[in-house]
Design a protein around this motif. Sequence first.
Motif, PDB file in Angstrom:
ATOM      1  N   GLN A  72     -14.775  -8.288 -20.467  1.00 47.48           N
ATOM      2  CA  GLN A  72     -14.985  -9.776 -18.892  1.00 47.48           C
ATOM      3  C   GLN A  72     -14.486 -10.629 -19.624  1.00 47.48           C
ATOM      4  N   TRP A  82      -6.472  -9.742 -16.314  1.00 44.70           N
ATOM      5  CA  TRP A  82      -6.942  -8.935 -15.089  1.00 44.70           C
ATOM      6  C   TRP A  82      -5.722  -7.612 -15.682  1.00 44.70           C
ATOM      7  N   TYR A 248      12.299   1.353 -14.394  1.00 43.68           N
ATOM      8  CA  TYR A 248      11.340   0.351 -12.956  1.00 43.68           C
ATOM      9  C   TYR A 248      10.645   1.418 -11.780  1.00 43.68           C
ATOM     10  N   PRO A 262      -7.567  -3.773  -8.393  1.00 48.57           N
ATOM     11  CA  PRO A 262      -7.656  -3.681 -10.370  1.00 48.57           C
ATOM     12  C   PRO A 262      -8.828  -2.480 -11.647  1.00 48.57           C
TER      13      PRO A 262
ATOM     14  N   SER B 334     -12.397  -5.398  -3.619  1.00 56.34           N
ATOM     15  CA  SER B 334     -11.054  -5.798  -3.478  1.00 56.34           C
ATOM     16  C   SER B 334     -10.883  -5.372  -5.352  1.00 56.34           C
ATOM     17  N   GLY B 335     -11.979  -5.105  -6.100  1.00 55.21           N
ATOM     18  CA  GLY B 335     -11.693  -4.869  -7.192  1.00 55.21           C
ATOM     19  C   GLY B 335     -10.801  -6.376  -8.317  1.00 55.21           C
ATOM     20  N   GLU B 337     -13.244  -9.297 -10.808  1.00 57.15           N
ATOM     21  CA  GLU B 337     -14.516  -8.891 -11.130  1.00 57.15           C
ATOM     22  C   GLU B 337     -15.262 -10.269 -11.121  1.00 57.15           C
ATOM     23  N   SER B 339     -19.037 -10.295 -11.808  1.00 60.53           N
ATOM     24  CA  SER B 339     -20.013  -9.472 -12.604  1.00 60.53           C
ATOM     25  C   SER B 339     -20.956 -11.172 -12.654  1.00 60.53           C
ATOM     26  N   GLU B 340     -20.552 -11.706 -13.263  1.00 60.32           N
ATOM     27  CA  GLU B 340     -20.782 -12.840 -13.932  1.00 60.32           C
ATOM     28  C   GLU B 340     -22.350 -13.564 -12.561  1.00 60.32           C
ATOM     29  N   ARG B 395      -2.574 -12.761  -6.689  1.00 56.84           N
ATOM     30  CA  ARG B 395      -1.741 -11.723  -7.124  1.00 56.84           C
ATOM     31  C   ARG B 395      -1.405 -10.130  -6.125  1.00 56.84           C
ATOM     32  N   ARG B 396      -1.363 -10.155  -5.189  1.00 61.19           N
ATOM     33  CA  ARG B 396      -0.887  -9.824  -4.320  1.00 61.19           C
ATOM     34  C   ARG B 396       0.678 -10.252  -3.888  1.00 61.19           C
ATOM     35  N   LEU B 399       2.922 -10.099  -6.604  1.00 61.11           N
ATOM     36  CA  LEU B 399       3.434  -8.397  -6.614  1.00 61.11           C
ATOM     37  C   LEU B 399       4.186  -8.430  -5.435  1.00 61.11           C
ATOM     38  N   LEU B 403       7.624  -6.780  -6.456  1.00 60.40           N
ATOM     39  CA  LEU B 403       8.177  -5.263  -5.791  1.00 60.40           C
ATOM     40  C   LEU B 403       9.932  -5.785  -5.664  1.00 60.40           C
ATOM     41  N   ILE B 406      11.570  -5.897  -8.578  1.00 64.94           N
ATOM     42  CA  ILE B 406      12.389  -4.519  -9.144  1.00 64.94           C
ATOM     43  C   ILE B 406      12.842  -3.364  -7.934  1.00 64.94           C
ATOM     44  N   VAL B 409      17.055  -4.757  -8.772  1.00 58.29           N
ATOM     45  CA  VAL B 409      17.039  -4.400 -10.091  1.00 58.29           C
ATOM     46  C   VAL B 409      17.296  -3.133  -9.766  1.00 58.29           C
ATOM     47  N   LEU B 410      16.596  -2.227  -8.869  1.00 55.37           N
ATOM     48  CA  LEU B 410      17.622  -0.892  -8.668  1.00 55.37           C
ATOM     49  C   LEU B 410      18.362  -0.221  -8.345  1.00 55.37           C
TER      50      LEU B 410
END
Lengths: 359, 422
Positions: A72, A82, A248, A262, B334-335, B337, B339-340, B395-396, B399, B403, B406, B409-410
């Motif tokens: 956690q 995460w 990749y 996640p 949305s995944g 965390e 919980s606290e 985060r998105r 990402l 991407l 990546i 690079v490809l």
Amino acid sequence: MFAALRNWFDERFDWDNLIAPLRHKTVPTHRLSYWYFLGGITLFLFGIQVATGILLLLYYRPGANEAFESVQYIMTQVKFGWLIRSIHSWSANLMIFTAFAHMFSVLFLKAYRKPRELTWVSGMLLLFLVMGFGFSGYLLPWNTLAFFATKVGTEITGQVPIMGKPMMIFLRGGEEVTGATLTRFFGFHVAVLPGLATVLLLLHLLLVQRLGMSVPPKLEVQWTVNPSARREMTFFPNFLLREMMAWYLALGVLGVLAAVFPWNLGVKADPFVPAPAGIKPEWYFLFMFQTLKLIPSKVWFIDGEVLGVLAFGLVGLVWLLLPFFESDQPSHMKQWITGLAVFALAYVAGMSVYGHFAK
Amino acid sequence: MAILPNRFGLLGVAHDCALAGCLVLVACVGYGQTKNSCLDCHAALPDPLGVTQEKFSQDIHAQKGLTCVSCHGGDAANDDPDKAMSAKAGWKGNIERRQIPQLCGSCHSDPAYIRQFNPSLRTDQLGQYHTSVHGQRLAAGDTKVAVCTDCHGVHDLRAPSDPRSTVNPVNVANTCARCHADANYMKGYSIPTDQFTKYSTSVHYQALAVRGDLSAPTCPTCHGNHGAVPPGTDKVQNVCSNCHAFQDQMYEQSSHKQAFQAASLPGCVVCHGNHGITYPTDAKLGTGPEAVCMRCHTPGDKCDQARAELLVSLTKLDQAIRNADKALALAESSGMEVSEARLAQGQAVDSLTKARVTIHSFRTDLVDQDIQAGLKIAAKDLQTGRDAMVERNRRRAGLGVSLVAIGMVLVGLRLYIKKLEG
């Protein structure tokens, strides 16, 4: 600058000579060549597992009172924790998937034939180890699902005649799944299994390098009759560059999965609450789990679950030794092995889907 | 008989027969000693005289070794009904209703006797019964009132802990209702007969029947069992406080305590009712159909203003908790965390519950302390949920950048391969 660095290495280590075998190594080119990438992708994902696993080790604390809280903490407090945990979990699942896919591709392309019997055996042992990684790693966050899945999984181990009970107690570190089981599984996950996997992986790669890539039997016959039809590319850099593209791509898929979905932490395990209804193992054990559920409690005079465990053990052994049932002559190839592979793929896929939707 | 050597001929046969005859005689004598001749006849009789062996074997007294004779007297070993049910044999016959409490009490008021069977069983039932409305009316000659057997049953009497017992917590309200909900039977007593109907709609009944909480109150919890009487107007608070201790403490500090006493109003019952107590909602503080304050208070007065203030505070915290829940649920879907924060939400809910208990003090300053504590937690949890969504978006975005990198690079690798092989 790159050239200067290269020269520096070349002067000291004879770099050109060192990589000469790689330059001479070739990979056959045909319409099914892309299946060759699966082994490399599995290796890449294994590398990701090692790297992210080491990072997780910096914060993870094995123990019934600390494991869940430490995961956690990794997910909420550690910078990019995460991401590391999510990638580790998703990469584990993808690695098991690609390892299975690699195994079936080898089977369908008949790449396990002489002289590659030991490559197949080492690969199968690696597949069993990978499943062991999955089983032991699943318990480490010490959440409810993991706790009960481990309980069920180790109980099934206990069904093995004679050795079952001692094996179950050895795995659990006692009669029940407790903090001792967690510590033990942690040891398997970060020390025992990686050690065995490294040795087997090196052997597997050495055999692949030594024996080269297999060609499907029909093509092999054609190329033997007409050598000018043979098509190949050099491993370095042509094949490796393509393999890198696959890596990749795998990295991109991993990133999407980790960021958009996640990996859930769940609820901390409580040994004193009843198991949640409809608990199931991870997807890669689902076909076995569902089969055991479908076997009647008594078959003739044998306990159904014992029969199932013994049957899976026997099938695993036959699978491991499959190359030794095969002829190395394309004209004498055994069709039943291909038939068995088709049946196995359909069975594993069908039972997994059935197990997923079954109540 | 094979162990006897067959060498005596007829004499041997006679010996065998004599031995067999002795065995049958011994068996018959043994049977005669243990049999209960009462049941031989009463098993075949219609109710109320009919008692079968099967029924009587369920009775806790029978299980403890007592027989018909223990209550009715007589000689159960005698097959002759005239002798078995003779005055000489001590036969009491049918026990009159007015005699039943005394008969039961002859054992159940004797600690030395009861201790042999159940040392923890109380022995004050008869004494309590004499203080009850039932007991007092019986003493006055009213034989319609409940005696021991009306509630506990007879001949198949089970321990109260047995779920099939008529006085088990899950059944006792039905047992009381057999008389108290029967308008014809209760005619002449001048008490209502809708208690059970009301109780069946109450939060207490829900707790017992739906949630299976055996500690939830039933009739004897508030009225007593053997000493059953309606709690007096000024004692209602004492009854409720056996379970609702904190509400009682708050009520003790409130201005209502003295006001209700002065007006001879029955404390808790004034706002909550008695048999039909429903789940209390914040609407009780409102002005709608469920509102209770405005039954006595005048709109716009000082108390009405305090009421409105309390309602606003409770609603505000309730809404804050809901908002935080919503934000956390979105983050979880949305995944993320959280919980606290989820755990902390429990503390915010506890603060709301505490505030609802503190309401019984009718002091806005005390209630406000709980409200503020809850609001602080809920605000933090709401922020955690919102931060989690910001983090998700970050985060998105990360990402997306990854991407693109990546992808570049490809493309680069593809072009390099093309150049290399071209």
